[in-house]
Enzyme design. Structure first.
Site, mmCIF file in Angstrom:
data_model
loop_
_atom_site.group_PDB
_atom_site.id
_atom_site.type_symbol
_atom_site.label_atom_id
_atom_site.label_comp_id
_atom_site.label_asym_id
_atom_site.label_seq_id
_atom_site.Cartn_x
_atom_site.Cartn_y
_atom_site.Cartn_z
ATOM 1 N N CYS A 80 0.842 -1.205 0.000
ATOM 2 C CA CYS A 80 0.000 0.000 0.000
ATOM 3 C C CYS A 80 0.875 1.253 0.000
ATOM 4 C CB CYS A 80 -0.969 -0.047 1.174
ATOM 5 S SG CYS A 80 -2.372 1.068 0.988
ATOM 6 N N HIS A 167 -3.699 -5.290 0.795
ATOM 7 C CA HIS A 167 -3.134 -5.805 2.049
ATOM 8 C C HIS A 167 -3.232 -7.333 2.096
ATOM 9 C CE1 HIS A 167 -2.495 -1.945 4.111
ATOM 10 N NE2 HIS A 167 -3.511 -1.544 3.377
ATOM 11 N N GLU A 169 -1.916 -9.262 4.207
ATOM 12 C CA GLU A 169 -1.889 -9.743 5.589
ATOM 13 C C GLU A 169 -3.279 -9.878 6.200
ATOM 14 O OE1 GLU A 169 -1.453 -5.219 5.855
ATOM 15 O OE2 GLU A 169 -0.860 -6.852 4.516
ATOM 16 N N GLY A 222 -1.294 -12.197 36.804
ATOM 17 C CA GLY A 222 -2.303 -13.243 36.856
ATOM 18 C C GLY A 222 -2.833 -13.636 35.499
ATOM 19 N N GLY A 223 -2.473 -12.865 34.468
ATOM 20 C CA GLY A 223 -2.937 -13.174 33.127
ATOM 21 C C GLY A 223 -2.049 -14.198 32.431
ATOM 22 N N SER A 226 2.094 -13.079 32.062
ATOM 23 C CA SER A 226 2.983 -13.192 33.223
ATOM 24 C C SER A 226 3.047 -14.631 33.732
ATOM 25 C CB SER A 226 2.535 -12.244 34.338
ATOM 26 O OG SER A 226 1.236 -12.563 34.803
#
Length: 516
Positions: A80, A167, A169, A222-223, A226
């Protein structure tokens, strides 16, 4: 390791280009579009992709590739704006289109070329541009065109340069992955060396060398990110040398903090500490209703508590580790050069504690070259439970930005209960894994209802569920009406404070996924 270098001119799809190349098994690295490509950056590079941009290539101050990109002698692919910029650089002309090309557009192949190998004579592309190449630069020929004879694929064989006015992708583009594969693997001859197993071996060796006999302290949210970072450190370093610190903000989902601790212990953590900071966060949020004010209060306090607790651990020389992703660094203006734009700040990237440690060379970010889907794949290799690996994204400020208006303990408890029912219902119905992100939002209004023979006012809860590949765009999940009715009924019957449930049917764009 072989790689494809992607020069970023500010396109919304630049990250997606990188992910697509990596899906081919080839490492992709993103750099600012105007970067001077030194020996380090070019090490292992087999080709260069010039991204799109919201700018027009004919503007006087439009971003341009540094001459070193052309002097590197590597195959070039402009996407593009990338091909428009190359056209201007090499003496062609770019002009405004009378009518913007947007969405699915048919492309007709005019000449055979290795870039288009395996593509049909006519295919459906994905366009997003208001400018077009009016006169190709000397040496460039048109390989394919869209309706009206507008150049869609160009090539200058003498320069080893190709260009696409669409595009590849984007998933809507027919054969887009084949075109990218033709470029990265076929034309550039990049080896398929990128895999999570290879990454684990490489990053493990580097971290062991860096830490030596020292200790590492990981800040746990906590996700998924990590937790996977923790699993990686526990695998490659002696467990007694790995310290995990989790701060419970009081803004987490129902029973989440206990689940976080159980998951980390199951991975073999021996030094694991949880800090109960709910009262401090609720106090900092008292009286605040503006979304940005809430984000700032949460981010600032998180950093303050983080620094206080790290100091209290008595391991000042420990390496600081975090689950920072590649996208975190780029969005925060890190890792891609001094001119990188800050899209949004991540406290794990821009915290003064992290900045000081990074300057001293004492930060470990084992996931800093990975995208979210790659982190999930790595987590599976490391033995992280499917419940964690498959978990939907959760914002850093937690429920603080899913409670519209002022945040209180009572509102948090109300939202936690309602959201837990929503997510449980999705899992029981086999819908959770079909959805990229689902959550509840507590609105700052009450609505009249009937409870028994009583007229009663209750809170209004909005349900959100979207399907997406990367969060940059998202469509609403098309629930069967039976499902959404039964989920609504389950919430209002079991959570007395909720009087009405609504479903958010906005896509991104124009809306965002989160409400704040």
């Amino acid at each position: 390791m072989d790689k494809i270098l992607i020069l970023d001119f500010g396109s919304q799809y630049t990250q997606l280009i990188g992910r697509r190349v990596r899906e081919l098994g080839v490492y992709a690295q993103i750099a600012p579009g105007d970067s001077a490509l030194d020996a380090g950056m070019l090490d292992g590079a087999r080709g260069i992709i010039l991204s799109g941009s919201p700018r027009s290539a004919y503007e006087p101050d439009a971003p341009r590739a540094h001459p070193s990109a052309y002097a590197a002698g590597l195959p070039l692919l402009g996407i593009c704006y990338g091909i428009q910029s190359m056209t201007m650089d090499f003496g062609g002309k770019v002009a405004r289109l009378g009518e913007r090309e947007y969405g699915r557009k048919s492309v007709r192949v005019l000449r055979d070329d290795e870039l288009l190998a395996g593509m049909p004579a006519e295919f459906s592309s994905w366009m997003s541009h208001g400018d077009s190449i009016e006169s190709p630069a000397p040496g460039f020929e048109v390989l394919a065109s869209s309706d009206g004879g507008i150049p869609a694929v160009l090539r200058d064989r003498s320069r080893g340069a190709w260009g696409l006015q669409f595009h590849p992708e984007v998933s809507h583009c027919e054969g887009g992955m084949r075109i990218l594969e033709n470029f990265a693997v076929g034309i550039c001859r990049a080896a398929r060396q990128w895999s999570m197993e290879a990454y684990l071996d490489e990053v493990g060796s580097k971290i062991r060398e860096k830490v030596g006999g020292g200790e590492a302290l990981l800040l746990i949210s906590g996700g998924v990110d990590s937790t996977v970072a923790g699993a990686l450190l526990l695998k490659i370093l002696p467990r007694e040398k790995v310290h995990l610190l989790y701060i419970d903000t009081g803004l987490m989902r129902k029973a989440e903090s206990g689940e976080v601790m159980r998951n980390l212990r199951a991975l073999g953590a021996t030094h694991l500490q949880m800090v109960d900071a709910e009262a401090e966060f609720l106090a900092a949020l008292a009286g605040l209703g503006d979304p940005e004010a809430k984000r700032k209060a949460i981010g600032d306090l998180f950093i303050t508590i983080q620094e206080r607790e790290v100091a209290a651990l008595g391991i000042p020389d420990a390496f600081l580790a975090q689950g920072t992703l590649y996208t975190d660094l780029i969005e925060s203006g890190k890792g891609v050069g001094s001119k990188a734009q800050v899209i949004k700040s991540h406290h794990n990237v821009r915290s003064p504690l992290v900045e000081a440690k990074r300057k001293a060379g004492r930060v470990i970010e084992p996931l800093d070259r990975l995208y979210k889907d790659e982190v999930r794949a790595l987590g599976r290799i490391l033995g992280v439970s499917e419940g964690v690996v498959r978990r939907h994204p959760f914002p850093g400020p937690g429920l603080g930005v899913r409670i519209l208006g002022e945040v209180t303990k009572e509102k948090c408890e109300l939202l936690r209960e309602a959201d837990a029912i929503y997510i449980a219902e999705l899992k029981e119905r086999g819908l959770y894994d079909e959805i990229w992100q689902a959550f509840s939002v507590l609105l700052p209004i009450n609505s009249v209802g009937v409870a028994g023979d009583e007229r009663k006012y209750g809170a209004v809860l909005a349900l959100r569920a979207v399907v997406s590949e990367d969060g940059m765009t998202a469509d609403v999940y098309p629930f069967e009406m039976k499902d959404i009715l039964e989920i609504s009924s389950a919430i209002t019957n079991r959570v007395p404070g909720i009087g009405r449930v609504v479903y958010d049917i906005s896509s991104k764009p124009p809306a965002t996924i989160e409400w704040e």
